[in-house]
Design a protein around this motif. Sequence first.
Motif, PDB file in Angstrom:
ATOM      1  N   LEU A  92       0.853  -1.184   0.000  1.00  0.00           N
ATOM      2  CA  LEU A  92       0.000   0.000   0.000  1.00  0.00           C
ATOM      3  C   LEU A  92       0.893   1.239   0.000  1.00  0.00           C
TER       4      LEU A  92
ATOM      5  N   MET B  13      -3.102   0.532  -3.874  1.00  0.00           N
ATOM      6  CA  MET B  13      -2.723  -0.833  -3.487  1.00  0.00           C
ATOM      7  C   MET B  13      -2.237  -1.629  -4.682  1.00  0.00           C
TER       8      MET B  13
ATOM      9  N   ASN C 238      -6.676   0.869  -6.606  1.00  0.00           N
ATOM     10  CA  ASN C 238      -5.910  -0.360  -6.805  1.00  0.00           C
ATOM     11  C   ASN C 238      -5.249  -0.290  -8.177  1.00  0.00           C
TER      12      ASN C 238
END
Length: 521
Positions: free
Chosen positions: A77, A157, A97
């Motif tokens: 992250l 992420m 993401n």
Amino acid sequence: MPGPVPIAGPLADIYPRTALATEGPRWTSLLAQFEEAYGHPASFVARSPGRVNIIGEHIDYSLYSVLPMAITADALLAVSATPVAAGAATFKIRLANVQDARFAAKELEVPVAGDVDIDATQFEWTNYFKSGLRGALELLRRKRGPGYRPLDMDVLMDGNVPVGGGLSSSAAFVTASALAVMAANGEDPVDKKELTELAIVSERAVGVNSGGMDQAASVFSEQGSALFVSFSPGLAARPVKLPPTRPELCFVIAQSFVTSNKQVTGPVHYNLRVVEVSLAAAYLNAVLNPPGTELPTDAGPLGTSLRGFHEAYFYHQSGSDYSAARSVAEEEELERLVAVTKETLTQDEGYTKEEIAIALGLSVPELEKRFLSSFPVRAERFKLRQRALHVFTEALRVLKFLTLLERPVHTGRTDTTPFNLELGSLMNETQDSCRDLYECSCPEIDHICEIARAAGAYGSRLTGAGWGGCSVHLVPADKVADVKGALEREYYASRELTAEQREGAVVVSRPAGGSAIYRVQ
Ligand code: NG1
Ligand code: MG
């Protein structure tokens, strides 16, 4: 946990040289994408790895020790944080993401003083972040006072632990998220035990009544070592170096591509096993211990555990001076428990609720309230004998495996085949027990294990919850190519797999490092 460190250093530390070629560009690209998405650079990366369990399956929630190791695949992250305007009632987290087609970006708005809203009935990737966030907030409020005002965060992420594949992508994501929130709010270093404990509790909010193995492995692992994790009394983790062997040993991880979604199958698989072992503990306690014996209350997800029964049983057997009598090795105690279980729990076909209620001196509604109301399970009969026998024999195998690793009788310079075979046969026994007694394997995993053994693996078994997912194989380095080839021909070739799945089907993993923060600026 390391303090501020440049990105080039830790990468070299966590990844073996061979993996750096792929991991370096992945980190660089994550940081570049962060800047592109949010218009400013990230200030740190929180990393938590997935894990493979070497031995000790389905015994963590019975509070017996397990021996997993972290793998190289992980959740990363990238994070930046900014203080919230004074007086604001909420704080914001922008969450994205790198695989944005699959995992859509989301903005969370969380009340400064309230709870994080999680809808566990929706399968939403951000739920895992939220559960880490929820746990971290509770801890921050405990440490800094209930009025603590968390910072806004931007998060990007990149996870490469296969989802639903038995390698604990969930624990990697939850622990990385909790760590990211703690670090963004100035908790540095983060206490590993606190982080693990909060991740265990938080993950229960989105999934099942899990034990604590995955989170402990993800947080505490050290590169080059397996991790001996104990749960009683309290959580403790100790790295165990893998001794040198000849031929060199590798852990090969092979996917079955049979997915078992715990949220769906919990009532007949995972959660049912949690109930069965809790019932077995209560039954053995009622029959074998003096009337009215209370099991320790911190003992497992439903308040009773086989480990709790174990302690109480030997406490009474020793005339109440258990600590003095504890000179008897734990191995011996477990062997005795196997014998008394066979004598006491004689019904192969399982036990009905009515039969268990009578043994416990409860009415059926009382039994239901205590053991069957926390989460839904479906069963006519509860297989107390088989489940308890699995747990006691598996706990024993873990101790035997540990003893072999810690007291190897060789130096690694001579041929260590007999030692390698001993480790392997413990893993094979685990697979038999999972298949026959715990019934958590599946035909595909059984088949994979047979193929791998025939091609030269010393030991082969399912890893993680089972009913599909992943398998782990102890393989001499010079047989890895044979094992891969055999699995390819005899298992994967006949399945419909994407190029990506085929690519990741079999990996050789070395024990990797656990959770850490890497400062960028
Ligand atoms: P998986 O499903 O592989 O993450 C689960 C539990 C573990 C442990 C194993 C079986 C969760 C989060 N984890 O692992 O705690 O009980 O099954 O040994 O449910
Ligand atoms: Mg999981």
